[in-house]
Design a protein around this motif. Structure first.
Motif, PDB file in Angstrom:
ATOM      1  N   THR A   1       0.641  10.360   6.272  1.00  0.00           N
ATOM      2  CA  THR A   1      -0.706  10.063   6.766  1.00  0.00           C
ATOM      3  C   THR A   1      -0.630   9.341   8.118  1.00  0.00           C
ATOM      4  O   THR A   1       0.350   8.645   8.403  1.00  0.00           O
ATOM      5  CB  THR A   1      -1.445   9.152   5.777  1.00  0.00           C
TER       6      THR A   1
ATOM      7  N   LEU B   1       7.794   4.618   2.836  1.00  0.00           N
ATOM      8  CA  LEU B   1       7.905   3.526   1.864  1.00  0.00           C
ATOM      9  C   LEU B   1       8.866   3.873   0.723  1.00  0.00           C
ATOM     10  O   LEU B   1       9.717   3.049   0.349  1.00  0.00           O
ATOM     11  CB  LEU B   1       6.513   3.187   1.309  1.00  0.00           C
TER      12      LEU B   1
ATOM     13  N   ASP C   1       6.208   9.681  16.250  1.00  0.00           N
ATOM     14  CA  ASP C   1       5.356  10.450  17.153  1.00  0.00           C
ATOM     15  C   ASP C   1       3.957   9.856  17.307  1.00  0.00           C
ATOM     16  O   ASP C   1       3.453   9.736  18.424  1.00  0.00           O
ATOM     17  CB  ASP C   1       5.239  11.897  16.627  1.00  0.00           C
TER      18      ASP C   1
ATOM     19  N   VAL D   1       0.850  -1.182   0.000  1.00  0.00           N
ATOM     20  CA  VAL D   1       0.000   0.000   0.000  1.00  0.00           C
ATOM     21  C   VAL D   1       0.891   1.240   0.000  1.00  0.00           C
ATOM     22  O   VAL D   1       1.881   1.293   0.732  1.00  0.00           O
ATOM     23  CB  VAL D   1      -0.893  -0.013   1.258  1.00  0.00           C
TER      24      VAL D   1
HETATM   25  C1  LIG Z   1      12.843  13.339   6.530  1.00  0.00           C
HETATM   26  C2  LIG Z   1      11.737  12.662   7.290  1.00  0.00           C
HETATM   27  C3  LIG Z   1      11.509  13.042   8.613  1.00  0.00           C
HETATM   28  C4  LIG Z   1      10.504  12.422   9.344  1.00  0.00           C
HETATM   29  N1  LIG Z   1      10.328  12.799  10.639  1.00  0.00           N
HETATM   30  C5  LIG Z   1       9.396  12.165  11.378  1.00  0.00           C
HETATM   31  C6  LIG Z   1       9.196  12.526  12.741  1.00  0.00           C
HETATM   32  O1  LIG Z   1       9.820  13.448  13.288  1.00  0.00           O
HETATM   33  N2  LIG Z   1       8.262  11.839  13.448  1.00  0.00           N
HETATM   34  C7  LIG Z   1       7.523  10.832  12.884  1.00  0.00           C
HETATM   35  O2  LIG Z   1       6.689  10.262  13.563  1.00  0.00           O
HETATM   36  N3  LIG Z   1       7.668  10.492  11.589  1.00  0.00           N
HETATM   37  C8  LIG Z   1       8.576  11.136  10.825  1.00  0.00           C
HETATM   38  N4  LIG Z   1       8.721  10.793   9.510  1.00  0.00           N
HETATM   39  C9  LIG Z   1       7.874   9.730   8.946  1.00  0.00           C
HETATM   40  C10 LIG Z   1       6.589  10.329   8.354  1.00  0.00           C
HETATM   41  O3  LIG Z   1       5.692  10.632   9.391  1.00  0.00           O
HETATM   42  C11 LIG Z   1       5.894   9.325   7.414  1.00  0.00           C
HETATM   43  O4  LIG Z   1       4.986  10.065   6.669  1.00  0.00           O
HETATM   44  C12 LIG Z   1       5.172   8.182   8.068  1.00  0.00           C
HETATM   45  O5  LIG Z   1       5.976   7.409   8.911  1.00  0.00           O
HETATM   46  C13 LIG Z   1       4.636   7.213   7.028  1.00  0.00           C
HETATM   47  O6  LIG Z   1       3.427   7.691   6.564  1.00  0.00           O
HETATM   48  P1  LIG Z   1       3.129   7.710   5.015  1.00  0.00           P
HETATM   49  O7  LIG Z   1       1.703   8.126   4.865  1.00  0.00           O
HETATM   50  O8  LIG Z   1       4.147   8.530   4.326  1.00  0.00           O
HETATM   51  O9  LIG Z   1       3.229   6.155   4.649  1.00  0.00           O
HETATM   52  P2  LIG Z   1       3.972   5.337   3.460  1.00  0.00           P
HETATM   53  O10 LIG Z   1       5.405   5.709   3.412  1.00  0.00           O
HETATM   54  O11 LIG Z   1       3.174   5.512   2.216  1.00  0.00           O
HETATM   55  O12 LIG Z   1       3.768   3.876   4.006  1.00  0.00           O
HETATM   56  C14 LIG Z   1       4.503   3.401   5.125  1.00  0.00           C
HETATM   57  C15 LIG Z   1       4.184   1.919   5.337  1.00  0.00           C
HETATM   58  O13 LIG Z   1       2.848   1.759   5.785  1.00  0.00           O
HETATM   59  C16 LIG Z   1       2.088   0.967   4.869  1.00  0.00           C
HETATM   60  N5  LIG Z   1       0.760   1.593   4.839  1.00  0.00           N
HETATM   61  C17 LIG Z   1       0.505   2.901   4.597  1.00  0.00           C
HETATM   62  N6  LIG Z   1      -0.810   3.152   4.780  1.00  0.00           N
HETATM   63  C18 LIG Z   1      -1.383   1.975   5.120  1.00  0.00           C
HETATM   64  C19 LIG Z   1      -2.719   1.601   5.454  1.00  0.00           C
HETATM   65  N7  LIG Z   1      -3.713   2.490   5.483  1.00  0.00           N
HETATM   66  N8  LIG Z   1      -2.963   0.307   5.772  1.00  0.00           N
HETATM   67  C20 LIG Z   1      -1.947  -0.596   5.775  1.00  0.00           C
HETATM   68  N9  LIG Z   1      -0.661  -0.302   5.480  1.00  0.00           N
HETATM   69  C21 LIG Z   1      -0.388   0.982   5.165  1.00  0.00           C
HETATM   70  C22 LIG Z   1       2.845   1.023   3.553  1.00  0.00           C
HETATM   71  O14 LIG Z   1       2.593  -0.116   2.752  1.00  0.00           O
HETATM   72  C23 LIG Z   1       4.279   1.062   4.054  1.00  0.00           C
HETATM   73  O15 LIG Z   1       4.708  -0.232   4.417  1.00  0.00           O
HETATM   74  C24 LIG Z   1       9.684  11.416   8.737  1.00  0.00           C
HETATM   75  C25 LIG Z   1       9.886  11.065   7.398  1.00  0.00           C
HETATM   76  C26 LIG Z   1      10.895  11.678   6.671  1.00  0.00           C
HETATM   77  C27 LIG Z   1      11.094  11.294   5.229  1.00  0.00           C
END
Ligand SMILES: Cc1cc2nc3c(=O)[nH]c(=O)nc-3n(C[C@H](O)[C@H](O)[C@H](O)COP(=O)(O)OP(=O)(O)OC[C@H]3O[C@@H](n4cnc5c(N)ncnc54)[C@H](O)[C@@H]3O)c2cc1C
Length: 269
Positions: free
Chosen positions: A111, A37, A124, A30
């Motif tokens: 998200t 990811l 977080d 996903v």
């Molecule tokens: C530079 C940087 C700094 C960051 N700093 C922080 C921080 O300070 N604190 C923090 O908490 N996070 C941080 N993050 C992480 C950020 O919050 C990500 O957005 C989050 O961890 C993943 O969310 P996404 O929607 O991008 O998921 P994706 O990257 O699209 O997916 C992540 C994983 O979850 C799975 N997945 C996604 N949605 C679903 C669903 N609905 N059901 C089942 N599986 C699913 C995907 O298949 C994948 O395995 C950071 C990221 C980056 C790149």
């Protein structure tokens, strides 16, 4: 830093995404905000043959009230959580946690469902959900089941999500006016927590103190028994065995857990 070749499908609805997951099995992943990811794919730590994009799937985004709970769709962005009047009134700890994730670019793409499913112990929103006593809705071909945050995180980047299931919604008890505290120790602004502590209503959760977000149960029990915040916080690291990395060794993390828990309990908002 170029991912392996993959096919891309945009799901129109949660049901469509679940159908695609069933059809492609282990070959599929996903895609939500892509901020965890896509870096993993670029590093070739993940090489799914098919990406199922759920960001435009109907019915998966948005925040509403259902009785005593907030219901948050899986594709709701961190920035929308932080700005939501409903979340700020009913679960201000969650709005605050979302406002501290990364930088504005990340908060506008990432998200809540992606962050929880990714299950980084330093993140977080997993810590916030555990502190709040929230739960997640997991939907698969057999229907929807609800799993408490305490049971959802099962290991390092591992969750109770079964094959073919989609995290569809997050439920958070509404606790307007209940004092809370949130502490995140970072080396640089926008970083993940070296250690984090979140406290509300007698519950205390810690980030980056184990392979999952964990409750500081000894400190919680002390509080329930009438201990002061300082006395309870002195027990925050009891039973933990955090990992070591270039940022902190075990003893420093345990020290941070005690200090941050004390601040979270004393500097209640
Ligand atoms: C530079 C940087 C700094 C960051 N700093 C922080 C921080 O300070 N604190 C923090 O908490 N996070 C941080 N993050 C992480 C950020 O919050 C990500 O957005 C989050 O961890 C993943 O969310 P996404 O929607 O991008 O998921 P994706 O990257 O699209 O997916 C992540 C994983 O979850 C799975 N997945 C996604 N949605 C679903 C669903 N609905 N059901 C089942 N599986 C699913 C995907 O298949 C994948 O395995 C950071 C990221 C980056 C790149």
């Amino acid at each position: 830093m170029i991912p392996a070749r993959f096919d891309y499908v945009a799901a129109g609805s949660a049901a469509h995404a679940i159908d695609l997951l069933a059809r492609h099995g282990d070959d599929a992943k996903v895609l939500a905000g892509g901020h965890s990811l896509l870096p993993m794919m670029k590093l070739r730590l993940a090489a799914p043959a098919v990406l199922i994009d759920i960001t435009r799937a109907s019915g998966l985004s948005g925040i509403s009230v259902d009785g005593e709970e907030l219901v948050i769709g899986a594709t709701t962005r961190h920035a929308d959580l932080a700005a939501s009047d409903l979340v700020r009134a009913g679960a201000p700890l969650l709005a605050h946690a979302a406002s501290l994730v990364g930088d504005p670019q990340i908060r506008h793409r990432g998200t809540i469902g992606g962050s929880l499913a990714h299950a980084d112990p330093a993140a977080d929103l997993p810590m916030a959900l555990v502190a709040l006593g929230g739960s997640v809705e997991l939907t698969g071909p057999e229907g929807t089941r609800r799993v408490a945050a305490d049971d959802f995180f099962t290991g390092f980047f591992e969750t109770a999500l079964a094959d073919g299931e989609l995290l569809t919604a997050v439920r958070v008890p509404r606790q307007p006016g209940v004092p809370w505290g949130y502490q995140k120790f970072v080396r640089r602004a926008n970083d993940w927590a070296i250690v984090g502590a979140a406290a509300i209503g007698g519950r205390i959760a810690l980030a980056n103190m184990a392979s999952t977000p964990v409750r500081a149960r000894a400190a919680e029990q002390a509080l329930a028994g009438g201990a002061s915040p300082a006395e309870a916080a002195a027990l925050a690291a009891k039973g933990t065995s955090p990992g070591e990395d270039i940022h902190a060794d075990r003893e420093f993390r345990q020290h941070l857990a005690r200090v941050l828990t004390k601040r979270a309990l004393e500097h209640h908002s």
